[in-house]
Write a protein that holds these residues in place. Structure first.
Motif, PDB file in Angstrom:
ATOM      1  N   GLY A   1       0.791  -1.221   0.000  1.00  0.00           N
ATOM      2  CA  GLY A   1       0.000   0.000   0.000  1.00  0.00           C
ATOM      3  C   GLY A   1       0.824   1.272   0.000  1.00  0.00           C
TER       4      GLY A   1
ATOM      5  N   PHE B   1       1.999   1.860  -6.355  1.00  0.00           N
ATOM      6  CA  PHE B   1       1.916   1.375  -4.986  1.00  0.00           C
ATOM      7  C   PHE B   1       2.489  -0.031  -4.850  1.00  0.00           C
TER       8      PHE B   1
ATOM      9  N   LYS C   1       3.104   4.197  -1.265  1.00  0.00           N
ATOM     10  CA  LYS C   1       3.242   4.825  -2.575  1.00  0.00           C
ATOM     11  C   LYS C   1       4.722   4.984  -2.897  1.00  0.00           C
TER      12      LYS C   1
ATOM     13  N   ASN D   1       2.494  -3.789  -3.795  1.00  0.00           N
ATOM     14  CA  ASN D   1       1.494  -4.842  -3.679  1.00  0.00           C
ATOM     15  C   ASN D   1       1.896  -5.797  -2.548  1.00  0.00           C
ATOM     16  N   ASP D   2       0.932  -6.500  -2.007  1.00  0.00           N
ATOM     17  CA  ASP D   2       1.201  -7.500  -0.977  1.00  0.00           C
ATOM     18  C   ASP D   2       2.045  -8.623  -1.583  1.00  0.00           C
TER      19      ASP D   2
END
Length: 79
Positions: A26, A68, A28, A70-71
């Motif tokens: 999440g 952003f 940036k 990502n997981d």
């Protein structure tokens, strides 16, 4: 020692920062212009970085908002 292309080196640094939890899902990332200035490379090199990381689902782009993290569970494979 072989010379690594700038875009691969920068992409690897971003992945390392995610693994070290310096960057979290999440978060940036800097704009293309900002990242190019930070690494003293051209904006086209940073575009290659983001294309590479997006293909692996390490990052995702939101038009008009930015790029952003990502997981890692959602990554295509280990970069």
């Amino acid at each position: 020692m072989p010379i690594t292309a700038d875009y691969i080196r920068i992409a690897d640094e971003i992945v390392a920062d995610i693994r070290a939890k310096k960057l979290k899902p999440g978060d940036k990332l800097p704009s293309i212009t900002q990242l190019a200035a930070m690494h003293k490379v051209s904006p086209s090199t940073v575009k290659q970085v983001y294309v590479r990381l997006e293909a692996l689902r390490v990052i995702w782009r939101h038009q008009g908002k930015g790029v952003f993290v990502n997981d890692p569970k959602l990554w295509m494979r280990e970069p």
